[in-house]
Scaffold this motif. Sequence first.
Motif, PDB file in Angstrom:
ATOM      1  N   TYR A 181      -6.969  -5.576   7.720  1.00 61.32           N
ATOM      2  CA  TYR A 181      -6.500  -4.318   7.113  1.00 61.32           C
ATOM      3  C   TYR A 181      -7.677  -3.390   6.814  1.00 61.32           C
ATOM      4  CZ  TYR A 181      -3.349  -1.248   4.584  1.00 61.32           C
ATOM      5  OH  TYR A 181      -2.595  -0.161   4.197  1.00 61.32           O
ATOM      6  N   ASP A 235       0.516   3.810  -3.051  1.00 61.67           N
ATOM      7  CA  ASP A 235       0.053   5.172  -2.774  1.00 61.67           C
ATOM      8  C   ASP A 235       1.070   6.222  -3.220  1.00 61.67           C
ATOM      9  OD1 ASP A 235      -2.198   4.047  -1.698  1.00 61.67           O
ATOM     10  OD2 ASP A 235      -1.586   4.301   0.390  1.00 61.67           O
ATOM     11  N   GLN A 279      -8.010   0.437   7.965  1.00 64.78           N
ATOM     12  CA  GLN A 279      -8.315   1.541   7.063  1.00 64.78           C
ATOM     13  C   GLN A 279      -9.566   2.306   7.490  1.00 64.78           C
ATOM     14  OE1 GLN A 279      -8.247  -0.505   3.143  1.00 64.78           O
ATOM     15  NE2 GLN A 279      -6.615   0.919   2.607  1.00 64.78           N
ATOM     16  N   ARG A 310       0.820  -1.200   0.000  1.00 63.64           N
ATOM     17  CA  ARG A 310       0.000   0.000   0.000  1.00 63.64           C
ATOM     18  C   ARG A 310       0.857   1.253   0.000  1.00 63.64           C
ATOM     19  NH1 ARG A 310      -5.024  -0.615  -1.769  1.00 63.64           N
ATOM     20  NH2 ARG A 310      -4.738   1.645  -1.689  1.00 63.64           N
TER      21      ARG A 310
END
Length: 615
Positions: A554, A451, A558, A447
């Motif tokens: 996860y 990102d 988030q 991630r």
Amino acid sequence: MRHDSAFVSSGPATAGASAQDLPARDLPAQDLPAWDLGDLYPGPDSPEVEAELSAALAEAKAFEAAHAGGLEKMSGRALAAAIGAYERIEERLGRIMSYAQLLFSGDSTDAARGKFYQTASERVTAISSHLLFFTLELNRLDEDAIERKFAAAELVRWRPWLRDLRVFRPHQLSDELEKLLHEKEVTGPAAWSRLFDETIAGMRVTLGSEELTVSAALNKLSDTDRAVREAAGKAIGTAFGDKLRLFSLVTNTLAKDKEIVDTWRHYPRPGSYRNRANMVEDEVVDALVSAVRADFPRLSHRYYAMKAKWLGLEKLQHWDRNAPLPDDDDRLIPWPEARAQVLSAYGAFSPELAAIGKNFFDKPWIDAAPNPGKSGGAFAHPTVPSAHPYLLLNYHGRTRDVMTLAHELGHGVHQVLAGAQQGYLLASTPLTLAETASVFGEMLTFRALLDAETDKRRRRIMLASKVEDMLNTVVRQTAFYLFETRLHEERRKGELLPERIGEIWMQVQTESLGPVFEFSPDYAVFWSYIPHFIHSPFYVYAYAFGDCLVNALYAVFQSGHPGFQQKYLDMLRAGGTKRHQELLAPFGLNAADPAFWTRGLDVIAGFIDELEAAA
């Protein structure tokens, strides 16, 4: 007893690889770290090894003389002291076997290392025979007797260990039979496993003018040139076809050995022992496997149909499964960059997690160069709490290797936290939960990189690579589980010919990967290089369990779940003291709920949706 199987296996993207040569495009071996096992012992011939073995033998004999036959009359306080003494001896033996296993994994073609490993295994088995009475006698105590002893505060610490020990109470045999099985391990399953390892390590695959080790040849299946991939696939098939009778004999023998032991122990089906060891119910595993199997079309079938179009192919062969995408530059990632990427991702989530992880790089705790004779794939070995874990990698410098580094570092950090908090007997985590920190570490790293990436082409490649890793983890490992289940069930009716094993393999591969694949006949032997089938039957579903669990976990992170990081670290520190229900409850998750698995699979499907939209 942990000392005979203390490895935590690699992420499944690399699982099954053997020792690797250094292909031309890979990073120079001198730029990669090598471990120093001196923190365990100075060397296999050092006086410290002999002194440790002698001391352990004396302590084990004294322990047996002091306690055998007397546990029922012991007070709770005395029993707590006895368990503490038992743990200290077990840790001595665990340290010796960790050292022997790590030495052997560094080069299993070295005869001296093989001899030391076998000798250590035999001596440790003989010493631990003097301790075997302890767990057997504990399990013969009735529940009321055990509960009365918990009135002593000192014994309460050991409740989780006793709880997990007593899971096997219904399957326990007489003391004489248990001792016989224990002592024959080194000439039974362990010997067949060693034969498998040494055979794989010594094999060479002829590819053109090159003589490659198995894993170097397997690495060619990810080459950008389809002709190279095809040649590698056929060469691997030829190499394993030449030794197929040997691998079939090993597989048949171990499956029959397992059937005999399972029958005596009254396990209802071939996978039941593994489920008990994982502290998970058969029904929970069934729910996971059923959910994944039902989603084959939504996941793997759909993704590989897209991949075939990207590659401009009507049909895929097995050597196309891990092919890079056409616009993937496949650049090499130097080790310092991989280190920075992983530690940065860990640090953004938790500075404490990154600080523990940094020790692995600052100290010689990682062995990363893909050397001939070395165990393939990757693993984390916890060794013992009085030392520290070690990581083995075969780092080629690809993005997938960075993900493997993130995976194994997750294992290592988990082992450090659990070992420091719980000690030797309580630190060990069931396989279903042992994959949590590793897969979570992979997700953090992925991630962070995704990102940070602004180029749409690169993002698409990264997303596709992640999907492939997740399919390897969930779909492929579930297919492996189905293969093992069918093989072991059919073996109970008689020995299986190599051709029949190949048929079962091809059936589950066709079902799991989908109609876009057109498997060539040489793929029928590819079951024979998977070490999990030999070393740890029915291990593989733990990968799918861990991946789906982490996907759900996860998603909670988030969502901004309050105090997530601290709860996560507390979960890792718990080691083996809590079951999955207790560990997941603070996050509002329940693995017994069928919707739990759907939630995890939805994450993979969501990534594939995103790829479809981009296409």
